[in-house]
Scaffold this motif. Structure first.
Motif, PDB file in Angstrom:
ATOM      1  N   PHE A 113      42.843  10.225  -7.254  1.00 10.23           N
ATOM      2  CA  PHE A 113      43.511   9.038  -7.232  1.00 10.23           C
ATOM      3  C   PHE A 113      42.970   7.667  -6.823  1.00 10.23           C
ATOM      4  O   PHE A 113      43.390   7.241  -7.478  1.00 10.23           O
ATOM      5  N   ASP A 114      42.549   8.164  -5.687  1.00  9.83           N
ATOM      6  CA  ASP A 114      42.119   7.019  -4.974  1.00  9.83           C
ATOM      7  C   ASP A 114      40.170   6.840  -5.732  1.00  9.83           C
ATOM      8  O   ASP A 114      40.243   5.018  -6.105  1.00  9.83           O
ATOM      9  N   GLY A 115      39.836   7.422  -5.730  1.00  7.40           N
ATOM     10  CA  GLY A 115      38.757   7.327  -6.425  1.00  7.40           C
ATOM     11  C   GLY A 115      38.165   6.969  -7.502  1.00  7.40           C
ATOM     12  O   GLY A 115      37.382   6.022  -7.844  1.00  7.40           O
ATOM     13  N   LEU A 116      39.792   7.053  -9.161  1.00 10.51           N
ATOM     14  CA  LEU A 116      38.826   6.290 -10.032  1.00 10.51           C
ATOM     15  C   LEU A 116      39.134   4.862  -9.953  1.00 10.51           C
ATOM     16  O   LEU A 116      38.997   4.516 -10.923  1.00 10.51           O
ATOM     17  N   SER A 117      39.767   4.274  -9.389  1.00  5.89           N
ATOM     18  CA  SER A 117      39.689   2.527  -9.042  1.00  5.89           C
ATOM     19  C   SER A 117      39.009   1.906  -8.333  1.00  5.89           C
ATOM     20  O   SER A 117      39.459   1.139  -8.326  1.00  5.89           O
ATOM     21  N   ALA A 118      38.037   3.021  -7.881  1.00  9.09           N
ATOM     22  CA  ALA A 118      37.018   2.410  -7.442  1.00  9.09           C
ATOM     23  C   ALA A 118      35.421   1.492  -8.550  1.00  9.09           C
ATOM     24  O   ALA A 118      35.452   1.808  -9.398  1.00  9.09           O
ATOM     25  N   PRO A 119      35.403   0.947  -7.885  1.00 10.09           N
ATOM     26  CA  PRO A 119      34.460   0.092  -8.978  1.00 10.09           C
ATOM     27  C   PRO A 119      33.494   1.172  -9.517  1.00 10.09           C
ATOM     28  O   PRO A 119      33.245   0.805 -10.948  1.00 10.09           O
ATOM     29  N   ASP A 120      32.772   1.759  -9.094  1.00 11.64           N
ATOM     30  CA  ASP A 120      32.116   3.076  -9.774  1.00 11.64           C
ATOM     31  C   ASP A 120      32.003   3.908 -11.100  1.00 11.64           C
ATOM     32  O   ASP A 120      32.098   3.702 -12.258  1.00 11.64           O
ATOM     33  N   SER A 121      33.351   3.828 -10.743  1.00 14.09           N
ATOM     34  CA  SER A 121      34.363   5.170 -11.757  1.00 14.09           C
ATOM     35  C   SER A 121      34.747   4.056 -12.767  1.00 14.09           C
ATOM     36  O   SER A 121      34.731   4.000 -13.841  1.00 14.09           O
ATOM     37  N   SER A 179      38.829  21.440 -15.804  1.00 16.28           N
ATOM     38  CA  SER A 179      38.262  20.835 -16.771  1.00 16.28           C
ATOM     39  C   SER A 179      39.781  19.795 -17.779  1.00 16.28           C
ATOM     40  O   SER A 179      39.328  18.831 -17.814  1.00 16.28           O
ATOM     41  N   PHE A 180      41.236  19.931 -16.632  1.00 14.21           N
ATOM     42  CA  PHE A 180      41.682  18.929 -17.381  1.00 14.21           C
ATOM     43  C   PHE A 180      42.206  17.495 -15.862  1.00 14.21           C
ATOM     44  O   PHE A 180      42.287  17.003 -16.352  1.00 14.21           O
ATOM     45  N   ILE A 181      41.927  18.376 -14.958  1.00 12.96           N
ATOM     46  CA  ILE A 181      41.952  17.220 -13.510  1.00 12.96           C
ATOM     47  C   ILE A 181      42.017  16.205 -13.902  1.00 12.96           C
ATOM     48  O   ILE A 181      42.976  15.264 -13.544  1.00 12.96           O
ATOM     49  N   PRO A 182      40.817  15.620 -14.500  1.00  5.74           N
ATOM     50  CA  PRO A 182      40.195  14.508 -14.268  1.00  5.74           C
ATOM     51  C   PRO A 182      41.034  13.591 -15.330  1.00  5.74           C
ATOM     52  O   PRO A 182      40.905  12.206 -15.329  1.00  5.74           O
ATOM     53  N   GLY A 183      40.951  14.506 -16.662  1.00  5.66           N
ATOM     54  CA  GLY A 183      41.818  13.149 -17.716  1.00  5.66           C
ATOM     55  C   GLY A 183      43.596  13.002 -16.884  1.00  5.66           C
ATOM     56  O   GLY A 183      43.569  12.391 -17.577  1.00  5.66           O
ATOM     57  N   ALA A 184      43.936  14.273 -16.332  1.00  2.00           N
ATOM     58  CA  ALA A 184      45.411  14.340 -15.860  1.00  2.00           C
ATOM     59  C   ALA A 184      45.543  12.715 -14.844  1.00  2.00           C
ATOM     60  O   ALA A 184      46.217  12.403 -14.682  1.00  2.00           O
ATOM     61  N   GLY A 187      45.650   9.886 -16.258  1.00  2.00           N
ATOM     62  CA  GLY A 187      46.255   8.674 -17.357  1.00  2.00           C
ATOM     63  C   GLY A 187      47.447   8.373 -15.716  1.00  2.00           C
ATOM     64  O   GLY A 187      48.215   7.731 -15.916  1.00  2.00           O
ATOM     65  N   LEU A 188      47.048   8.381 -14.804  1.00  2.00           N
ATOM     66  CA  LEU A 188      48.506   8.641 -13.302  1.00  2.00           C
ATOM     67  C   LEU A 188      47.940   7.173 -12.742  1.00  2.00           C
ATOM     68  O   LEU A 188      48.440   6.496 -13.085  1.00  2.00           O
ATOM     69  N   VAL A 189      46.624   7.214 -12.173  1.00  2.76           N
ATOM     70  CA  VAL A 189      45.787   5.931 -12.233  1.00  2.76           C
ATOM     71  C   VAL A 189      46.235   4.658 -13.487  1.00  2.76           C
ATOM     72  O   VAL A 189      46.487   3.773 -12.726  1.00  2.76           O
ATOM     73  N   SER A 196      53.732   1.305 -13.454  1.00  2.00           N
ATOM     74  CA  SER A 196      55.103   2.524 -13.561  1.00  2.00           C
ATOM     75  C   SER A 196      55.987   2.125 -13.598  1.00  2.00           C
ATOM     76  O   SER A 196      56.112   2.104 -12.032  1.00  2.00           O
ATOM     77  N   TYR A 197      56.790   2.994 -14.406  1.00  4.95           N
ATOM     78  CA  TYR A 197      58.428   3.211 -13.985  1.00  4.95           C
ATOM     79  C   TYR A 197      58.736   4.409 -13.196  1.00  4.95           C
ATOM     80  O   TYR A 197      59.203   4.550 -12.486  1.00  4.95           O
ATOM     81  N   TYR A 198      57.879   5.270 -13.176  1.00  2.66           N
ATOM     82  CA  TYR A 198      57.751   6.533 -11.992  1.00  2.66           C
ATOM     83  C   TYR A 198      57.509   6.191 -11.519  1.00  2.66           C
ATOM     84  O   TYR A 198      56.230   5.230 -10.323  1.00  2.66           O
ATOM     85  N   ASP A 199      57.543   7.316  -9.892  1.00  2.00           N
ATOM     86  CA  ASP A 199      57.180   7.915  -8.945  1.00  2.00           C
ATOM     87  C   ASP A 199      56.240   8.311  -8.934  1.00  2.00           C
ATOM     88  O   ASP A 199      56.090   9.733  -8.826  1.00  2.00           O
ATOM     89  N   LEU A 200      54.797   7.719  -8.736  1.00  2.49           N
ATOM     90  CA  LEU A 200      53.869   8.225  -8.576  1.00  2.49           C
ATOM     91  C   LEU A 200      53.001   9.320  -7.686  1.00  2.49           C
ATOM     92  O   LEU A 200      51.993  10.019  -7.806  1.00  2.49           O
ATOM     93  N   ASP A 201      53.843   9.037  -6.474  1.00  2.91           N
ATOM     94  CA  ASP A 201      53.925  10.446  -5.035  1.00  2.91           C
ATOM     95  C   ASP A 201      54.802  11.408  -5.583  1.00  2.91           C
ATOM     96  O   ASP A 201      53.935  12.488  -5.920  1.00  2.91           O
ATOM     97  N   LEU A 202      55.706  11.515  -6.669  1.00  2.65           N
ATOM     98  CA  LEU A 202      56.395  12.379  -7.275  1.00  2.65           C
ATOM     99  C   LEU A 202      55.252  13.187  -8.415  1.00  2.65           C
ATOM    100  O   LEU A 202      55.378  14.138  -7.777  1.00  2.65           O
ATOM    101  N   ALA A 203      54.955  12.784  -8.542  1.00  2.00           N
ATOM    102  CA  ALA A 203      53.562  12.553 -10.052  1.00  2.00           C
ATOM    103  C   ALA A 203      52.871  13.550  -9.785  1.00  2.00           C
ATOM    104  O   ALA A 203      52.720  14.741  -9.995  1.00  2.00           O
TER     105      ALA A 203
END
Length: 220
Positions: A113-121, A179-184, A187-189, A196-203
């Protein structure tokens, strides 16, 4: 779309000065790609941003395929992804060594969740968006880049299996989850970036719970 490989000159071996030049070119490529602009995946754009000619870039990397493969390898090195055991420790770094399954899954979710927002990602997402979607076409036009991406997939799954190796879960289910965690998580990122209108901590807690339940029942 990135320019296809046009020649097959092998990248040269570098001395210390050459390595510094090579590093500067890789840094320029990552900065350009991290903007999210697909047009940044251009040989001429990278050369310009690096303050060099395209001929100088080819001298270091052989061709555009060699450049993109080197960019992917650079980011993998930074994450410790080249060594699955080390990568597994990085994924679960916030959990104790003997942590239960739920804490290990939560740690991996948090890292992504944190890493996918990093510049390298962001840079890698931009590059992937510019590359051919079809695997056969990607391999034909950019064989080294394709091989690097495939090695990423293997090392990610191996790292996840290593992270759960001492827990009583089915390795095949770990493979499925890996296999599915990165894609999921992408989506949250994306939801976070869009507002988002959703509570992402809850998600994230819900996703963690679902994964844990699936893995816990793998021996049932």
């Amino acid at each position: 779309m990135v320019e296809p490989m046009t020649q097959t000159t092998a990248p040269r071996r570098t001395n210390r000065r050459g390595q510094a030049t090579r590093d500067a070119m890789l840094d320029a490529a990552l900065r350009a790609l991290a903007t999210g602009d697909v047009a940044a995946a251009s040989a001429n754009r990278i050369a310009k941003d690096a303050g060099a000619t395209w001929g100088a870039v080819k001298y270091q990397f052989g061709d555009i395929d060699g450049l993109w493969a080197a960019v992917l390898q650079r980011t993998a090195e930074r994450r410790g992804q080249l060594e699955p055991a080390h990568f597994a420790r990085a994924l679960t770094s916030t959990a104790a060594p003997e942590a239960p399954l739920s804490e290990r899954v939560a740690a991996i979710i948090d890292v992504l969740f944190d890493g996918l927002s990093a510049p390298d990602s962001r840079a890698i997402e931009t590059l992937r968006a510019a590359l051919p979607r079809d695997g056969a076409e990607l391999e034909r036009l950019y064989p080294r880049t394709s091989a690097e991406l495939q090695s990423w997939g293997r090392s990610w799954i191996e790292a996840c299996q290593t992270a759960f190796a001492d827990v009583d879960v089915d390795p095949e289910r770990v493979r499925e989850v890996a296999s599915f965690i990165p894609g999921a998580m992408r989506g949250l990122v994306s939801e976070r970036q869009l507002g988002s209108y959703y509570d992402l901590d809850l998600a994230r807690r819900g996703l963690t719970g679902a994964i844990v339940t699936y893995l816990q029942h793998s021996r049932g």
